[in-house]
Design a protein around this motif. Structure first.
Motif, mmCIF file in Angstrom:
data_model
loop_
_atom_site.group_PDB
_atom_site.id
_atom_site.type_symbol
_atom_site.label_atom_id
_atom_site.label_comp_id
_atom_site.label_asym_id
_atom_site.label_seq_id
_atom_site.Cartn_x
_atom_site.Cartn_y
_atom_site.Cartn_z
ATOM 1 N N TYR A 163 8.762 -34.763 -2.480
ATOM 2 C CA TYR A 163 9.154 -33.843 -3.551
ATOM 3 C C TYR A 163 8.939 -34.474 -4.926
ATOM 4 C CZ TYR A 163 12.013 -31.527 -7.002
ATOM 5 O OH TYR A 163 12.441 -30.933 -8.160
ATOM 6 N N LEU A 164 9.334 -35.721 -5.073
ATOM 7 C CA LEU A 164 9.209 -36.397 -6.363
ATOM 8 C C LEU A 164 7.749 -36.609 -6.752
ATOM 9 C CD1 LEU A 164 12.039 -39.054 -5.871
ATOM 10 C CD2 LEU A 164 12.140 -36.994 -7.317
ATOM 11 N N ARG A 165 6.948 -37.012 -5.790
ATOM 12 C CA ARG A 165 5.518 -37.198 -6.071
ATOM 13 C C ARG A 165 4.842 -35.868 -6.388
ATOM 14 N NH1 ARG A 165 4.016 -41.517 -1.209
ATOM 15 N NH2 ARG A 165 4.811 -43.397 -2.261
ATOM 16 N N LYS A 166 5.230 -34.836 -5.653
ATOM 17 C CA LYS A 166 4.666 -33.514 -5.909
ATOM 18 C C LYS A 166 5.057 -33.025 -7.300
ATOM 19 C CE LYS A 166 4.813 -28.715 -4.372
ATOM 20 N NZ LYS A 166 5.492 -27.740 -3.482
ATOM 21 N N THR A 167 6.281 -33.302 -7.721
ATOM 22 C CA THR A 167 6.726 -32.911 -9.062
ATOM 23 C C THR A 167 5.863 -33.570 -10.128
ATOM 24 O OG1 THR A 167 9.008 -32.583 -8.319
ATOM 25 C CG2 THR A 167 8.665 -32.958 -10.681
ATOM 26 N N GLN A 168 5.602 -34.853 -9.975
ATOM 27 C CA GLN A 168 4.738 -35.556 -10.925
ATOM 28 C C GLN A 168 3.344 -34.937 -10.949
ATOM 29 O OE1 GLN A 168 5.041 -39.686 -9.571
ATOM 30 N NE2 GLN A 168 6.389 -40.153 -11.301
ATOM 31 N N TRP A 169 2.794 -34.690 -9.772
ATOM 32 C CA TRP A 169 1.453 -34.118 -9.660
ATOM 33 C C TRP A 169 1.403 -32.702 -10.250
ATOM 34 C CZ3 TRP A 169 0.035 -29.776 -6.763
ATOM 35 C CH2 TRP A 169 -1.341 -29.542 -6.667
ATOM 36 N N THR A 170 2.458 -31.931 -10.027
ATOM 37 C CA THR A 170 2.506 -30.555 -10.520
ATOM 38 C C THR A 170 2.347 -30.497 -12.036
ATOM 39 O OG1 THR A 170 3.883 -29.796 -8.680
ATOM 40 C CG2 THR A 170 3.970 -28.499 -10.712
ATOM 41 N N TYR A 171 3.039 -31.405 -12.730
ATOM 42 C CA TYR A 171 3.001 -31.377 -14.192
ATOM 43 C C TYR A 171 1.842 -32.170 -14.791
ATOM 44 C CZ TYR A 171 7.493 -29.017 -14.255
ATOM 45 O OH TYR A 171 8.490 -28.098 -14.084
ATOM 46 N N SER A 172 1.328 -33.149 -14.058
ATOM 47 C CA SER A 172 0.255 -33.971 -14.604
ATOM 48 C C SER A 172 -1.136 -33.496 -14.223
ATOM 49 C CB SER A 172 0.424 -35.429 -14.151
ATOM 50 O OG SER A 172 0.274 -35.532 -12.736
ATOM 51 N N SER A 173 -1.264 -32.866 -13.038
ATOM 52 C CA SER A 173 -2.582 -32.478 -12.549
ATOM 53 C C SER A 173 -2.739 -30.970 -12.365
ATOM 54 C CB SER A 173 -2.873 -33.186 -11.210
ATOM 55 O OG SER A 173 -2.886 -34.592 -11.377
ATOM 56 N N LEU A 174 -1.820 -30.346 -11.655
ATOM 57 C CA LEU A 174 -1.941 -28.917 -11.380
ATOM 58 C C LEU A 174 -1.796 -28.083 -12.658
ATOM 59 C CD1 LEU A 174 -2.294 -26.762 -9.161
ATOM 60 C CD2 LEU A 174 0.212 -26.702 -8.970
ATOM 61 N N LYS A 175 -0.734 -28.353 -13.401
ATOM 62 C CA LYS A 175 -0.477 -27.701 -14.690
ATOM 63 C C LYS A 175 -0.488 -26.169 -14.597
ATOM 64 C CE LYS A 175 -2.286 -31.538 -17.433
ATOM 65 N NZ LYS A 175 -3.252 -31.971 -18.488
ATOM 66 N N ALA A 176 0.120 -25.638 -13.543
ATOM 67 C CA ALA A 176 0.161 -24.185 -13.367
ATOM 68 C C ALA A 176 0.940 -23.500 -14.479
ATOM 69 C CB ALA A 176 0.770 -23.848 -12.004
ATOM 70 N N TYR A 177 1.816 -24.235 -15.155
ATOM 71 C CA TYR A 177 2.588 -23.650 -16.239
ATOM 72 C C TYR A 177 1.678 -23.172 -17.377
ATOM 73 C CZ TYR A 177 1.931 -28.312 -18.307
ATOM 74 O OH TYR A 177 1.386 -29.480 -18.792
ATOM 75 N N GLU A 178 0.428 -23.643 -17.405
ATOM 76 C CA GLU A 178 -0.515 -23.228 -18.436
ATOM 77 C C GLU A 178 -1.290 -21.972 -18.051
ATOM 78 O OE1 GLU A 178 -3.112 -26.495 -19.248
ATOM 79 O OE2 GLU A 178 -1.600 -27.620 -20.376
ATOM 80 N N TRP A 179 -1.435 -21.720 -16.733
ATOM 81 C CA TRP A 179 -2.310 -20.620 -16.317
ATOM 82 C C TRP A 179 -1.707 -19.624 -15.332
ATOM 83 C CZ3 TRP A 179 -2.825 -21.275 -11.106
ATOM 84 C CH2 TRP A 179 -2.800 -22.575 -10.594
ATOM 85 N N ASP A 180 -0.457 -19.832 -14.932
ATOM 86 C CA ASP A 180 0.176 -18.910 -13.986
ATOM 87 C C ASP A 180 1.423 -18.276 -14.598
ATOM 88 O OD1 ASP A 180 1.215 -17.504 -11.904
ATOM 89 O OD2 ASP A 180 1.573 -19.229 -10.595
ATOM 90 N N PRO A 181 1.286 -17.109 -15.218
ATOM 91 C CA PRO A 181 2.448 -16.455 -15.839
ATOM 92 C C PRO A 181 3.522 -16.030 -14.851
ATOM 93 C CG PRO A 181 0.384 -15.567 -16.707
ATOM 94 C CD PRO A 181 0.037 -16.392 -15.503
ATOM 95 N N THR A 182 3.194 -15.924 -13.562
ATOM 96 C CA THR A 182 4.218 -15.526 -12.582
ATOM 97 C C THR A 182 5.290 -16.597 -12.432
ATOM 98 O OG1 THR A 182 3.076 -16.436 -10.629
ATOM 99 C CG2 THR A 182 2.503 -14.193 -11.292
ATOM 100 N N SER A 183 5.002 -17.812 -12.875
ATOM 101 C CA SER A 183 5.998 -18.884 -12.780
ATOM 102 C C SER A 183 7.136 -18.673 -13.772
ATOM 103 C CB SER A 183 5.341 -20.245 -13.008
ATOM 104 O OG SER A 183 4.759 -20.315 -14.291
ATOM 105 N N TYR A 184 6.993 -17.679 -14.648
ATOM 106 C CA TYR A 184 8.031 -17.390 -15.637
ATOM 107 C C TYR A 184 8.805 -16.115 -15.307
ATOM 108 C CZ TYR A 184 5.392 -20.918 -18.156
ATOM 109 O OH TYR A 184 4.757 -22.084 -18.496
ATOM 110 N N ASN A 185 8.883 -15.801 -14.044
ATOM 111 C CA ASN A 185 9.641 -14.641 -13.590
ATOM 112 C C ASN A 185 11.060 -15.079 -13.238
ATOM 113 O OD1 ASN A 185 10.728 -12.370 -12.398
ATOM 114 N ND2 ASN A 185 9.025 -12.036 -10.988
ATOM 115 N N VAL A 186 12.021 -14.751 -14.092
ATOM 116 C CA VAL A 186 13.411 -15.176 -13.876
ATOM 117 C C VAL A 186 14.233 -14.111 -13.165
ATOM 118 C CG1 VAL A 186 13.365 -16.643 -15.936
ATOM 119 C CG2 VAL A 186 14.186 -14.295 -16.125
ATOM 120 N N ILE A 187 13.645 -12.958 -12.912
ATOM 121 C CA ILE A 187 14.414 -11.809 -12.415
ATOM 122 C C ILE A 187 15.057 -12.082 -11.055
ATOM 123 C CG2 ILE A 187 14.301 -9.386 -11.748
ATOM 124 C CD1 ILE A 187 13.916 -9.780 -14.703
ATOM 125 N N GLY A 188 14.359 -12.808 -10.189
ATOM 126 C CA GLY A 188 14.854 -13.028 -8.834
ATOM 127 C C GLY A 188 16.240 -13.633 -8.788
#
Length: 632
Positions: A120-145
């Motif tokens: 989990y910790l390594r994936k978290t680092q990779w998510t923000y350093s390499s994947l960077k979905a927060y830049e291109w996936d607006p569905t990650s900002y759905n708080v309604i659920g």
């Protein structure tokens, strides 16, 4: 090696210094006055570390905490940039802390938890350093659920939940203002999905929240403030969706993940012993096996359904013709959900009769229409209560056919005909997802229950379909077996499709050809799957990979147990590890490791309905005679 020895020595000194009270208490309890071993100290310390890790994790992931039934942070909503920074620091600090625990001196259960936390910790680092979905996936900002969860789940009095809802809304304007700064080159398909989900889910705040206020004991003055905040929140959400429309461009980032990111994400999310390429190769081979079996069954069924009509020379066309005839048997659109509800008790009775698993009749399964904020990805799904909230409802979410034109609805219902609808219910409900998640929530290790592995969860559901048919479900009719082969081929082609699209360049036309001509899917199903693969990645591989790994494990376990092998014992032992990756469960089930001191016992996590949420309990050292007693 020297560095490892020095670190380990230093760690033991620190444990001795910090945990002196525990150390001397243990010595006092020892009738001979002897010291407890290093292994016992390491395991006691690691168990305490897990509690600290979870406490910090929930502070930084309040939405996740709510979803698993930990309600201390229901009223908290972190802005995306703030959460990003804190999670990156959290991952770095805890990887350092984790490195001080000698893996070979941890119990098998603790060692599995160690691997899960580390991943989990390594994936978290990779998510923000390499994947960077927060830049291109607006569905990650759905708080309604999360807001819907707070409103609909009765884990606390309505007034208390409404106040948490109200307090959480305070951050919504800042949240979406922050999101606009982070989104840079959104994927067009994901942008459209985000707009649809947020517009559809806005009713949770606009209508459901307001309706609930009128039923509550909250004063009129307070309600007025809550209504005003709801308006402000709705304006922020609608402002974000309007902004998304202005920046949406077909020149945005491609929905294709790319081979490098795909391979890395597969490793972090699937956690199989297979690489993504090996998974793809295995899926291609499985498709050949299924085609061979389906051709054989179709030739057997041809006279019954096609009479004297000449068989096509194209063997896949032959299969398609028989499947098409069987698919004509289906319910009417208005009966879809009720047909599902009627089948659930029959599945439970069959599992009990064949002694496949021990079912828990006290855990409710509620079939409901799929909520709007969840729409657009899958037609059926299961939402399970978290490990802190074992008495919550499990929901079977069924997609609605309302508003569909006649042709599209007919195509969908042919896909979910009278045969495959039963297989769908096995997969989603009994003994699939619902059953597996009930077992997972009974595990004593919160880490294993919380950090569930998608491939294990989906793999179990696919495995359970075949297990039921092998036990005689469907009266061993070749029709049911043929349609199950088609269904299994669906999982196989999910993997082939996902890999070819995200690690390759498969086009929509090529994808539809694979799904319709080679997987015998209806047009509506195939088009829905294409949409799904454009708004998700890697997840579609979890079905086949998990199934493949579980089947392989069962064969090896049968060889190990020889004449002592029992299917029910295998199933229940496998599920006792919660939702841990199959490769770790395999390691545990195929070794005869004697449980070391400190392994977790089967005590349930407490309900999290009171003001102070429960923490992971420190467990006393315990010894068992043989076998791996860890459960996830």
């Amino acid at each position: 090696m020297r560095m490892m020895i020095n670190t380990r020595t230093l760690y033991k000194l620190l444990v001795t210094a910090i945990c002196g009270f525990t150390f001397f208490t243990a010595c006092k309890k020892d009738g001979m006055g002897g010291q407890i071993s290093d292994e016992e100290k390491n395991n006691e310390s690691f168990t305490r570390y897990e509690g600290k890790f979870l406490d910090e994790l929930w502070k930084l992931n309040p939405d996740w905490a709510t979803s698993v039934g930990y309600h201390m942070y229901d009223s908290v909503l972190l802005t995306p940039a703030d959460q990003k920074k804190k999670l990156v620091d959290f991952a770095k600090n805890h990887l350092d802390s984790l490195s001080h625990y000698p893996q070979n001196e941890l119990t098998s259960s603790n060692r599995m938890d160690y691997y899960l936390i580390q991943n989990y910790l390594r994936k978290t680092q990779w998510t923000y350093s390499s994947l960077k979905a927060y830049e291109w996936d607006p569905t990650s900002y759905n708080v309604i659920g999360t807001f819907a969860y707070i409103l609909n789940e009765k884990y606390a009095p309505l007034a208390k939940r409404l106040k948490s809802f109200y307090q959480k809304m305070e951050t919504i304007p800042a949240y979406y203002k922050d999101a606009q700064k982070l989104v840079k080159s959104p994927v067009p398909e994901l942008t459209d999905l985000a707009i649809d989900q947020l517009n559809g889910g806005a009713g949770v705040i606009e209508k459901d929240f307001i309706d609930s206020l009128t039923k509550s004991s909250i004063t009129d003055a307070e309600q007025k403030l809550m209504r005003e905040r709801a308006k402000t929140s709705l304006a922020a959400i609608r402002g974000f969706t309007a902004w998304l429309k202005t920046i949406r461009s077909d020149k945005g980032r491609s929905f294709r993940l790319g081979k490098s990111l795909y391979d890395e994400k597969f490793a972090y999310e699937i956690e199989s012993n297979l690489t993504s390429q090996q998974m793809f190769n295995a899926a291609v081979e499985r498709k050949k096996v299924l085609h061979k079996e389906m051709i054989k069954l179709s030739k057997e069924l041809w006279p019954k359904y096609m009479g004297d009509k000449k068989m096509p020379s194209d063997s896949l066309a032959l299969v398609g013709d028989v499947i098409e005839m069987l698919s004509l048997k289906h319910v009417e659109p208005a009966q879809f959900q009720s047909a599902i509800e009627k089948q659930i008790p029959k599945l439970s009775a069959f599992v009990k009769e064949k002694e496949l698993l021990t079912m828990d009749p006290t855990k409710p399964l509620v079939v409901r229409r799929e909520p709007a904020y969840m729409a657009g990805v899958a037609g059926a799904s299961v939402s399970s209560p978290g490990p802190y909230e074992k008495n919550g409802n499990t929901y079977y979410n069924v997609g609605s056919l309302d508003g569909w034109d006649k042709e599209r609805a007919e195509s969908y219902l042919r896909e979910y005909n009278n045969y495959t609808l039963q297989i769908l219910n096995i997969h989603e409900a009994i003994p699939g997802h619902y059953t597996q998640l009930v077992y997972a929530n009974k595990t004593p290790s919160l880490i294993k229950a919380i950090m569930g592995n998608g491939a294990m969860v989906e793999g179990w559901a696919v495995y359970s379909e075949e297990m039921m048919l092998d036990a005689g479900y469907g009266n061993n009719e070749p029709e049911m077996r043929l349609m199950w082969c088609k269904w299994n081929l669906r999982a196989v082609c999910n993997a082939i499709l996902d890999y070819n699209v995200h690690a390759g360049s498969m086009t929509r036309e090529q994808a539809l050809k694979l799904l319709i001509k080679e997987a015998f899917q209806q047009q509506a199903e195939a088009e829905g799957k294409w949409k799904r693969v454009t708004v998700s990645n890697v997840q579609l591989t979890s079905y086949f990979t998990g199934y493949h790994d579980i089947k392989q494990l069962r064969e090896e376990y049968k060889k190990k147990m020889a004449d002592k092998y029992r299917l029910k014992e295998f199933n229940e032992k496998f599920l006792s590890y919660g939702s841990a990756p199959v490769k770790y469960i395999k390691e545990a089930m195929l070794t005869n490791e004697v449980e070391k001191p400190g392994d977790k016992k089967a005590d349930q996590p407490e309900d999290a309905e009171n003001k102070k949420e429960p923490k992971t309990q420190e467990k006393k050292p315990a010894k068992t005679d043989t076998g791996d007693k860890k459960k996830s």
